[in-house]
Design a protein around this motif. Structure first.
Motif, short mmCIF file in Angstrom:
data_model
loop_
_atom_site.label_atom_id
_atom_site.label_comp_id
_atom_site.label_asym_id
_atom_site.label_seq_id
_atom_site.Cartn_x
_atom_site.Cartn_y
_atom_site.Cartn_z
N PHE B 373 0.82 -1.21 0.00
CA PHE B 373 0.00 0.00 0.00
C PHE B 373 0.85 1.25 0.00
O PHE B 373 2.05 1.22 0.28
N GLN B 374 0.13 2.36 -0.22
CA GLN B 374 0.82 3.63 -0.30
C GLN B 374 1.43 4.06 1.02
O GLN B 374 2.60 4.35 1.11
N ASP B 375 0.58 4.08 2.04
CA ASP B 375 1.02 4.65 3.30
C ASP B 375 1.49 3.55 4.22
O ASP B 375 0.69 2.84 4.80
N PRO B 376 2.80 3.40 4.37
CA PRO B 376 3.29 2.29 5.19
C PRO B 376 2.85 2.44 6.64
O PRO B 376 2.78 1.47 7.37
N ALA B 377 2.54 3.69 7.03
CA ALA B 377 2.14 3.88 8.42
C ALA B 377 0.80 3.22 8.68
O ALA B 377 0.55 2.72 9.77
N SER B 378 -0.06 3.20 7.70
CA SER B 378 -1.38 2.64 7.97
C SER B 378 -1.51 1.22 7.47
O SER B 378 -2.48 0.54 7.78
N SER B 379 -0.55 0.74 6.70
CA SER B 379 -0.71 -0.63 6.22
C SER B 379 -0.06 -1.63 7.16
O SER B 379 -0.17 -2.82 6.97
N LEU B 380 0.63 -1.11 8.19
CA LEU B 380 1.16 -2.01 9.21
C LEU B 380 0.35 -1.79 10.48
O LEU B 380 0.11 -0.65 10.88
N ASP B 381 -0.08 -2.88 11.09
CA ASP B 381 -0.87 -2.76 12.31
C ASP B 381 -0.01 -2.15 13.41
O ASP B 381 1.02 -2.72 13.79
N PRO B 382 -0.39 -0.96 13.90
CA PRO B 382 0.46 -0.29 14.89
C PRO B 382 0.62 -1.08 16.18
O PRO B 382 1.48 -0.78 16.99
N ARG B 383 -0.25 -2.05 16.41
CA ARG B 383 -0.15 -2.81 17.65
C ARG B 383 0.66 -4.09 17.51
O ARG B 383 0.70 -4.91 18.40
N MET B 384 1.26 -4.28 16.33
CA MET B 384 2.06 -5.49 16.14
C MET B 384 3.51 -5.11 15.91
O MET B 384 3.80 -4.06 15.34
N THR B 385 4.42 -5.99 16.34
CA THR B 385 5.82 -5.71 16.07
C THR B 385 6.08 -5.97 14.59
O THR B 385 5.30 -6.63 13.90
N VAL B 386 7.20 -5.45 14.15
CA VAL B 386 7.59 -5.62 12.75
C VAL B 386 7.66 -7.10 12.39
O VAL B 386 7.17 -7.54 11.36
N GLY B 387 8.24 -7.86 13.30
CA GLY B 387 8.36 -9.30 13.05
C GLY B 387 7.01 -9.94 12.87
O GLY B 387 6.79 -10.74 11.95
N ASP B 388 6.07 -9.57 13.74
CA ASP B 388 4.73 -10.15 13.63
C ASP B 388 4.05 -9.74 12.33
O ASP B 388 3.34 -10.52 11.72
N CYS B 389 4.30 -8.51 11.92
CA CYS B 389 3.69 -8.04 10.68
C CYS B 389 4.16 -8.88 9.50
O CYS B 389 3.38 -9.29 8.65
N ILE B 390 5.47 -9.11 9.49
CA ILE B 390 6.01 -9.86 8.36
C ILE B 390 5.59 -11.32 8.45
O ILE B 390 5.34 -11.98 7.44
N ALA B 391 5.50 -11.81 9.67
CA ALA B 391 5.16 -13.23 9.84
C ALA B 391 3.69 -13.50 9.57
O ALA B 391 3.29 -14.65 9.40
N GLN B 431 11.82 2.77 5.99
CA GLN B 431 11.96 1.45 6.63
C GLN B 431 10.62 0.74 6.69
O GLN B 431 10.53 -0.46 6.44
N ARG B 432 9.59 1.51 6.99
CA ARG B 432 8.27 0.88 7.07
C ARG B 432 7.85 0.32 5.72
O ARG B 432 7.27 -0.76 5.63
N GLN B 433 8.15 1.07 4.68
CA GLN B 433 7.74 0.56 3.37
C GLN B 433 8.53 -0.69 3.01
O GLN B 433 8.00 -1.59 2.36
N ARG B 434 9.76 -0.75 3.48
CA ARG B 434 10.52 -1.98 3.26
C ARG B 434 9.84 -3.16 3.95
O ARG B 434 9.79 -4.27 3.43
N ILE B 435 9.35 -2.88 5.16
CA ILE B 435 8.64 -3.94 5.88
C ILE B 435 7.43 -4.37 5.07
O ILE B 435 7.14 -5.57 4.92
N GLY B 436 6.72 -3.37 4.54
CA GLY B 436 5.53 -3.69 3.74
C GLY B 436 5.91 -4.57 2.55
O GLY B 436 5.20 -5.51 2.21
N ILE B 437 7.03 -4.27 1.97
CA ILE B 437 7.46 -5.07 0.82
C ILE B 437 7.87 -6.46 1.27
O ILE B 437 7.52 -7.47 0.64
N ALA B 438 8.58 -6.50 2.38
CA ALA B 438 8.99 -7.81 2.90
C ALA B 438 7.77 -8.68 3.14
O ALA B 438 7.76 -9.88 2.84
N ARG B 439 6.73 -8.07 3.69
CA ARG B 439 5.52 -8.84 3.95
C ARG B 439 4.90 -9.30 2.62
O ARG B 439 4.42 -10.42 2.50
N ALA B 440 4.96 -8.42 1.64
CA ALA B 440 4.33 -8.77 0.37
C ALA B 440 5.03 -9.93 -0.32
O ALA B 440 4.39 -10.72 -1.03
#
Lengths: 612, 548, 317, 299
Positions: B373-391, B431-440
């Protein structure tokens, strides 16, 4: 008029919260308000003819009926009060003497009973006429009787087996006289006070019609006709807003007529100029004023807006203030008793309740004097038996005159221990079952614990505190009482007459007496509450001797029948006797004379007068 | 140009609290009739600088230095003095015209207010007449009627014109345009820039343009001030800056900006690169045919967001989907992956029909696709860690060995695996958008929908994220629907380009064709409106566009 | 607009229908039904059966519900069991008085709360904000009956300037003729509402302070006072208005307590007395009227919002 | 081709690891009002639940001889009530009831409301419409009516009071959570998860509820405050827990009857206790709301 249990919660607590300014000044006054004997409150002075008086009705007592036959939902006390000023009943009791009717206020001469007590002959008074000029005749009573007979199911005060079922035959003797043959012998006092008071002549020549604009006839003499006439009249009687204008209701024979009857419940009675009897009104008008809350009434009372009002329970400390404003404060004792029935059919505790010694122990744990003084602020009277304790009269048995079971926790406890109960963990437990003298008693099993459940009426501080006091003192003799409070209607619903096997029989004790448990007609016999088969014998109390005495009180002519009954039940304890709260604490203007505070809650405003 | 500057900022320092120095010794001068651009990425202090000129910073800010407007030091003024300056001497135009206008008042009222605040004796009637003139001046037709309208009834471009009308109401000496065109579509942006230029010519105002967009700078500025981390790193004329950037940062910035040029396409190391348009070889990754998506609009009427769009993406192919806001491009993306149900038409994903799929089939199909998504701030659940998001995709699809996979994924997006314990808000946008890509890419998808994945990022960050994305695409070979409004970005990544306008597919074809030789007018206008970061070229393009 | 109204009215009808079902079911789960309460404890089983038959309580629940609803559709709320009057005429007599009470106290509350909330929002985290917040919280936390008592002690007793009883007049003109008597009941009602409204207002102002248009207004040279009292205030009213519609049942509950404390002959007392005497038709009628009022109230609130907030106006046009 | 600076592996910045929850706690404790509320609540809890150990009294038996004693007389620091029980001790016992009912009912209401609102908001469509009409209907019925009727159906005990008040006051949280769920449902991270093939259950429990937790927790504190007040009103209407059990509301409304007898100790301690505890919860809720940065809704 229904003078039994008063269903309405008069001064529901939340509505009576706030007092009025300057009352802290009065906080030091004694709260005692009782003891002033009813009598002539006018301190000398000259009686006047004419004038107006305002009377305060309690909350939720809004009058809504004037027709002499009340249908269900129309039995509020003040309906009867108003009605009997307009349409005279056969007999009225005024409470000064509960043993005989106040002939002056009724429509007939004293009844004459046959020797065997199986028939009664009644003669109408000679001088009474309806407003249309017709004489009040025996036929007018027959008219009433025929309507009742044909429509008894719709009559609010109908009890199966009683009036009119117990009338075998109604015979007109002449224009003024009629005879009724009874199905069995009755005690004349009972029959007059509890049955004949319900009868009320109605203007047959004006009301015997089947439809609006119809011709007057003798329709009531056939059951079908009587039904039609009844339906028509009831229909008219439902139109509250027409009470003051409907020509039907103008045909009155009482000392007053309806001048105003508003939908909010304000009623003004005006002196009936066409009244021909000997009990004519002194006053021109009497206004019965409704109030939304006791507090409202108090406020108006303090502003002098009513001549005859009352003090809410929580304002009793203001007595001095009220007196200084020109009122006389007098308790109005009710012709009632207050009690807690035991459910003898309860599968768990029934056998325990059946033990007289248990009931005695319980009764000895009720500190009636202190409860009446501290909790009820002296506005309740300790009661020791089935006959109202005040005013004392000829019906009170010797045993009931003084408390047979004085408050004594040690003695109460000893009664239990001597019958094989031991207190374990604070609760008395049966250790010696059996029917012997030192045993728990028949039906009580080993290990039974004295744990009682009490259903009580919610909404009154006094009742709450009384029950807590009871709980507290019972706990001291080893009886654990658990209290559940519910609104009055639920309490009554949850404590029906029942058989042990019924689920509804799970109740053990029940209190519904914040306003007094049972209001008697003039003759305080117990056939409705303490006879084994009585409809309101909630706890199914059953005692052959009691049954016999109850029967005697209604059907034998013995003058001591009531006293015997009173003494026996005072000792046999069919219920827990409790202090009986006053009907109300009245505040009467000192300028108002002729007031009698009828314990049966009736009123005779025609005899009130103003003094200079 | 020897007149005294209309606005002179000297050695401005702004700190928030004790620690954060937002602006550190900035000096800028703007002369009457001059347009100066302050350019920088987020956090460079450019907006704080502009706000401080009107004393609009929150009370926690400590300001030192001198800000002179027509010779008066603004920093020394009290409330009343400041208010006399605001609007009358210096006026501002802000980024988001919707929220910058008071929603509760009419446009006319708000413009008239600007007048009456400074001309106490102006009658209400006169103020409204003047407001109408101003609206006409900023190119709003039917000005009288517009006066009575509320901001929400106007389009974004019109709103920004109203803002400008309001700003020039009192003919201020200085106009500050703070990212005034950022929220607008390119075509509208071009118009607004034209308007600013016209106003400068007409009113001789000094204009300070705050922007992050080098294209805008190239288009409008006379001089440029480059800011980085609160400091001015370079000041030069616009030609000098683009031709001979002095500072290292400026150079880096300029190289990061994607350019819409022929040949500015990535070199693809892929062996099996198919000829563009030859998607038919093998099953297409995505095939949309006659797709119609409707939304319930006002008054219960149905609004077609997507109107009979057909589009095919071959396996391993990157198709850029371009359009302005409201063109329906994002809706196409979401419909393609089954997040929105089409009203009619069909979606075939990886050869299977998505439109009819349900439950398990749908999930199985989705497993092979993903979305960024466009806005990495809103496409990652703010209540989850980065690891959880990717997992999360691994968990959903019950794939074990998560720890290692997550670490590997983080590495592949060039993030340290220790980041996994952090929460998204602790990371930078890039960095957040990288996480978004990693998840994708966690499930090794065959199709990735990238919905404006770099639009919220600063240019330098955008460049690195785009690089990363392309590298991954090269390596993993997934097909991609790349949705963006930025033609330069599309030029960089796409094999084929599709252009959408108000729900319809306007044009579709190979990259070179669509971007440099468009058939349709709309595409032509779109391409012409995109400013390029080269003053000379941009001047040419502008002339071309105006002649269109 | 008509479409919006049609939709909202449709929703409102559903809500009212649901209310009738809920209330009807609830009342019919009350053990024993109303017969005992109306006829009194002494009534025989036969009398109760006759009463239940007459009023249809011996029929099946759906049948009874249908009887009630078909009466409603003919505009018939039924007749009181105890007051010999139609429920509608009873409510007609009482409702204007309750409206006067709640209306005036809400008005007073708004007049105090809106400026208070705005002022607090501006001075957030200041000493005065903390002080007012504390006062507001105390106002909110005080049960109305306790508050009323304190008011009476202070204003009718220690400083005897006001009567303790509300006017008893039958007519509205009579109520206003004795307007001093209205002061304490209105005050009691207003204080609790002030707490709620001012918090709303404070939040809304805080929200709006962060909006861009505030910056724009400042950049135009508008004074802080103008920014707050004109720009922000106008936008902050929307949530208050939205809330007012739903505040009605709360206000009514408050009125019940206040009416009983000050002996104000309004709907609250009618309702309370009916509850005491199990007068079901009145209970049903009163709840229905309140529900309808609430639904209409929120509809009006929506329309009012449109007047304040043109965005909403646009959305419902 | 962009000749961009080759980006190195971005190392994790050495920032302290602070989760969103811990950040909230920090913000919360920075709020003076919230801390005051928390301290106040702690003191009240201590008073009610530990107090009886320090000041043991007989709350079971009545002592009619000692009725309405003034404070200080016969070792009763706050005097005695109208049947002779120690008022201070009674305040502790009553407080236990008030707090138990208030907290449990507030939590129950929040629980029901959260589930109802989350399901309605997440599902949307006709189910949402129906569920929200039910909420509208519930809101349109005055709570006191529901309480009046319920009290006649169920006998008032602590448990039934919790259930009744809980079931009467879940409507507001349901609306709030629904609004929250409605907006969360369309947020990108939920969309992303759905696109990955995640289930509805996962959406609700892993994403929507954790993200609505701010609203939920803030509302829960207000719910508790309101529930305690509601308990007081219920007792005022004479439908509270049966004696000898009591709560502050019952003590207060009982005491008010004696205003004109000058028995101030029967009124003010209970009244002030209610005000303190309700204010404490409101302060805490206010502080929580600030730290959760929930858009300031409700109150």
């Amino acid at each position: 008029m229904n003078r039994s249990l008063r269903p309405s919660l008069r001064a529901a607590r939340p509505l009576a919260v706030l007092g009025v300014a300057a009352t802290l000044l009065a906080a030091g006054c004694s709260s005692g308000g009782s003891g002033t004997a009813p009598g002539d409150p006018a301190n000398g002075g000259t009686p006047q003819q004419g004038g107006s008086v305002t009377f305060a009705m309690p909350p939720n007592a809004t009058p809504n009926w004037i027709f002499p036959i009340a249908t269900p939902g129309h039995t509020q006390a003040y309906n009867g009060t108003i009605r009997q000023q307009v349409f005279l009943p056969l007999y009225v009791y005024d409470g000064t003497d509960t043993s005989k009717p106040d002939v002056k206020a009724g429509a007939a001469e004293l009844p004459k009973y046959s020797e065997d007590g199986k028939s009664v002959t009644i003669t109408m008074k000679d001088d009474l006429t309806w407003a249309n000029g017709e004489k009040v005749t025996a036929r007018d009573v027959e008219f009433w009787f025929n309507l009742i007979k044909a429509n008894k199911e719709k009559w609010a005060t109908y009890n199966e087996g009683q009036f009119p079922d117990n009338i075998a035959k109604f015979t007109l003797v002449d224009d003024k006289t009629f005879t009724m043959d009874l199905t069995q012998a009755y005690n004349p006092d009972w029959f007059t006070a509890n049955q004949l008071t319900r009868m009320s002549p109605m203007p047959q020549k004006a009301w015997d019609i089947q439809e609006a604009g119809g011709q007057v006839g003798d329709y009531d003499r056939t059951p079908e006709g009587a039904k039609k006439v009844f339906d028509y009249l009831i229909g008219e009687a439902g139109k509250l807003s027409e009470y003051a204008t409907n020509p039907l209701w103008k045909v009155a024979d009482g000392p007053f007529t309806i001048k105003e009857f508003t939908t909010t419940g304000q009623v003004t009675l005006a002196k009936n100029p066409k009244y021909t009897g000997e009990d004519a009104a002194h006053l021109d008008t009497v206004t019965l004023k409704p109030f939304t809350s006791a507090q409202a009434e108090l406020n108006v009372l303090r502003s002098g807006g009513v001549d005859y009002g009352y003090l809410p329970a929580l304002a009793l400390s203001q007595q001095k203030t009220i007196e200084s404003m020109g009122y006389k404060v007098e308790p109005w004792d009710g012709w009632a008793i207050t009690y807690i029935p035991y459910n003898f059919n309860n599968p768990e505790m029934g056998p325990v309740f059946k033990q007289l010694y248990i009931r005695q122990a319980v009764q000895m744990s009720v500190d009636q004097d202190t409860i009446a003084r501290v909790i009820w602020h002296d506005q309740a009277t300790p009661g020791y038996g089935p006959v109202p304790q005040v005013p004392p009269g000829s019906y009170l048995g010797e045993k009931q005159k003084t408390n047979p079971y004085l408050f004594d926790l040690d003695k109460a406890k000893a009664l239990l221990t001597s019958h094989g109960w031991e207190i374990q963990n604070g609760v008395a437990t049966c250790t010696r079952p059996g029917g012997g003298d030192d045993q728990c008693g028949e039906g009580v099993e080993q290990g039974t614990q004295l744990k009682f459940q009490l259903l009580t009426e919610s909404g009154s501080t006094e009742t709450d505190n009384t029950m807590q006091e009871l709980q507290s003192s019972l706990s001291k003799i080893g009886i654990a009482l658990s209290i559940k409070s519910e609104p009055l209607n639920s309490v009554l619903d949850h404590s029906p007459v029942c058989k042990p096997e019924e689920a509804a029989c799970s109740w053990q004790l029940s209190f519904f007496g914040t306003q007094g448990s049972w209001y008697y007609p003039a003759y305080p016999s117990g056939e409705d509450i303490f006879a084994g088969d009585a409809g309101t014998n909630l706890g199914s109390y059953s005692d052959p001797k009691a049954d016999e005495l109850v029967k005697a009180s209604t059907s034998s002519t013995s003058p001591t029948a009531m006293q015997d009954y009173s003494s026996y039940l005072a000792e046999n304890l069919p219920v827990i006797w409790m202090p009986n709260p006053a009907y109300q604490v009245s505040a009467i203007k000192k300028t108002l004379g002729g007031v009698v505070q009828d314990p049966m809650a009736g009123m005779t405003p025609q005899r009130w007068y103003l003094v200079k | 140009m020897t007149e005294s500057p209309a606005l002179a900022i000297k050695d401005l320092r702004v700190t928030f609290g004790d620690t954060v120095r937002a602006v550190d010794g900035v000096s800028v001068e703007v002369r009457p009739g001059e347009i100066v651009a302050v350019v920088g990425e987020s956090g460079s202090g450019k907006s704080v600088t502009s706000m401080s000129t009107l004393g609009l910073l929150p009370p926690t800010a400590e300001v030192s230095g001198v800000i002179q407007v027509g010779g008066v030091d603004v920093t020394a003024l009290d409330g009343a003095g400041l208010r006399a300056i605001r609007g009358a001497e210096v006026a501002m135009v802000f980024q988001e015209p919707m929220t910058a206008l008071n929603p509760a008042f009419t446009v006319g009222w708000q413009v008239a207010e600007a007048l009456r605040l400074h001309f106490a004796d102006m009658s209400k009637k006169r103020a409204y007449e003047r407001a109408a003139e101003l609206l006409e001046m900023v190119g709003i037709q039917d000005a009288k009627r517009r006066l009575g309208q509320f901001p929400h009834e106007l389009s974004g471009g019109l709103r920004q014109r109203v803002m400008i009308a309001m700003a020039i109401a009192c003919e201020p000496k200085v106009l500050i345009a703070d990212e005034a065109t950022t929220a607008l579509d390119v075509t509208v942006q071009a118009e607004i820039l034209d308007l600013l230029r016209d106003l400068r010519a007409e009113l001789g105002m000094a204009i300070l343009v705050i922007t992050h967009n080098m294209g805008v700078v190239a288009d409008i500025a006379d001089r440029v001030v480059v800011m980085y981390q609160g400091k001015v790193v370079e000041q030069a004329t616009v030609e000098d800056l683009f031709a001979r950037p002095q500072a290292e940062y400026t150079r880096r910035l300029l190289t990061s900006v994607p350019r819409l040029e022929r040949g500015a396409h990535r070199a693809r190391a892929r062996t099996a690169l198919r000829e563009p348009g030859q998607a038919a070889a093998g099953t297409p990754a995505l095939a949309l045919s006659d797709l119609v998506v409707e939304f319930r609009g006002e008054r219960g009427s149905k609004v077609r967001a997507v109107d009979e769009v057909s589009l095919t993406i071959g396996a391993g192919e990157v198709v850029g989907l371009v359009g302005e806001s409201g063109s329906g491009k994002s809706t196409v993306g979401r419909t393609a992956i089954g997040l929105i149900k089409p009203a009619s038409g069909s979606v075939r994903l990886l050869g299977e029909s998505l439109t009819g799929a349900k439950g398990r089939d749908l999930r199985r199909l989705r497993r092979r696709c993903s979305i960024v998504f466009q806005d990495p701030a809103s496409s990652l659940d703010p209540r989850m860690t980065v690891g959880d998001c990717i997992a999360e995709p691994l968990i959903i699809n019950k794939i074990g060995d998560r720890d290692d996979r997550v670490a590997a994924l983080l590495k592949s997006v060039r993030l340290d695996p220790s980041v996994r314990a952090r929460y998204p808000h602790e990371l930078s946008g890039g960095q957040r958008q990288r996480i978004g890509i990693a998840r994708a890419i966690a499930l090794d998808p065959e199709l990735v929908i990238a919905d404006e994945p770099t639009s919220a990022l600063d240019v330098s960050v955008q460049a690195t994220v785009l690089d990363l994305f392309l590298e991954l695409q090269d390596r993993l070979g997934f097909a991609c629907l790349f949705i963006t409004h930025d033609l330069a970005v599309v030029g960089l990544v796409a094999d084929r380009v599709a252009v959408m306008n108000s729900g319809r597919l306007v044009e579709e074809g190979p990259r070179e064709e669509v971007l440099f030789d468009p058939r349709e007018d709309y595409t032509r206008r779109l391409v012409a409106s995109a400013p390029v970061p080269d003053p000379a070229a941009q001047r040419e393009r502008r002339a071309q566009r105006l002649s269109l | 607009m008509t479409r919006f109204l049609a939709k909202r009215i449709g929703q409102a009808l559903v809500v009212v229908a649901l209310v009738t079902v809920i209330v009807f079911l609830l009342l019919h789960t009350v053990p024993g039904g109303p017969a005992r309460g109306i006829l009194g404890p002494q009534a025989t089983a036969a009398a109760i059966a006759a009463f239940n038959h007459e009023h249809g309580f011996d029929r099946s629940l759906p049948e009874q519900y249908w009887m009630y609803v078909s009466g409603l559709l003919h505009g018939d709320l039924g007749a009181s069991y105890t007051l010999n009057q139609s429920v509608s005429s009873l409510i007609e007599q009482r409702i204007p008085k309750t409206l006067v009470l709640t209306g005036l106290s809400t008005l007073v509350a708004l007049l105090v709360a809106i400026p208070l909330g705005v002022w607090q929002g501006r001075r957030r985290k200041g000493l005065t904000d903390y002080f007012i917040t504390t006062l507001v919280f105390i106002g909110y936390a005080t049960p109305v009956f306790f508050l009323a008592l304190i008011l009476v002690i202070v204003f009718a007793e220690k400083i005897p300037i006001l009567p303790v009883q509300a006017p008893q007049a039958e007519t509205l003109a009579g109520l206003f003729a004795d307007s001093r008597g209205l002061v304490l009941p209105i005050l009691a009602g207003a204080i609790a509402s002030v707490a709620v409204f001012s918090r709303y207002m404070r939040s809304a102002v805080l929200d709006n302070l962060a909006e861009d248009y505030v910056r724009t207004a400042r950049a135009k040279g508008a004074s802080e006072r103008r920014v707050v009292w004109l720009h922000i205030m106008r936008n902050s009213l929307t949530p208050i208005v939205a809330m007012l519609g739903y505040q009605l049942p709360v206000l009514f509950s408050g009125a019940l307590v206040i009416e009983s404390v000050f002996n104000y002959p309004g709907m609250g007392l009618l309702f309370w007395n009916a509850a005491q005497t199990s007068d079901y038709p009145i209970l049903l009628g009163a709840v229905l009227v309140i529900a309808v009022a609430t639904v209409i109230g929120s509809l009006i609130a929506d329309i009012l919002q449109a007047f304040i907030d043109p965005r909403v106006r646009g959305a419902i046009k | 081709m962009t000749a961009s600076v080759p980006s190195p592996v971005v190392a994790a910045q050495p920032a302290p690891v602070v989760g969103p929850y811990r950040r909230m706690v920090r913000l919360f404790f920075a709020n003076r009002l919230a801390v005051t509320g928390l301290v106040l609540l702690a003191l009240l809890l201590l008073f009610c639940f530990v107090g009886p150990l320090v000041h043991p009294t007989d709350q079971i038996h009545t002592q009619l001889a000692d009725a309405n004693l003034a404070p200080g007389v016969k070792g009763h620091p706050l005097g005695t009530d109208d049947v002779g029980r120690d008022v201070l001790g009674r305040l502790m016992v009553g407080g236990q009831t008030s707090l138990e009912i208030g907290i449990a009912a507030g939590l129950l209401a929040t629980l029901i409301g959260t589930v109802w609102g989350a399901v309605a908001g997440y599902t949307g469509g006709w189910l949402d419409a129906i569920m929200m009409r039910v909420v509208d209907a519930g809101i349109a019925i005055p709570a006191l009516f529901l309480l009046l009727v319920s009290a006649t159906i169920f006998r008032p005990t602590v448990t039934t009071q919790i259930l009744i008040i809980g079931c009467v006051s879940w409507l507001v949280p349901a609306r709030l959570v629904r609004a929250e769920a409605l907006s969360l449902r369309s947020r990108d991270f939920v969309q992303a998860m759905m696109a990955m093939g995640g289930s509805h259950r996962r959406a609700v429990f892993r994403h929507i509820i954790p993200n609505a937790i701010g609203t939920v927790v803030v509302n829960a504190t207000f719910q508790v405050a309101d529930a305690i007040l509601l308990v007081a009103y219920v007792s005022f209407l004479g439908l509270g827990v049966a004696p000898p059990a009591t709560d502050w509301g019952a003590m207060l409304s009982n005491g008010i009857s004696y205003t004109y007898d000058g028995y101030w100790w029967l009124i003010f301690p209970a009244g002030i206790a209610i005000i303190l505890v309700v204010s404490a919860f409101n302060c805490i809720g206010d502080g929580l709301r600030d730290s959760f940065e929930v858009r300031l809704q409700g109150r």
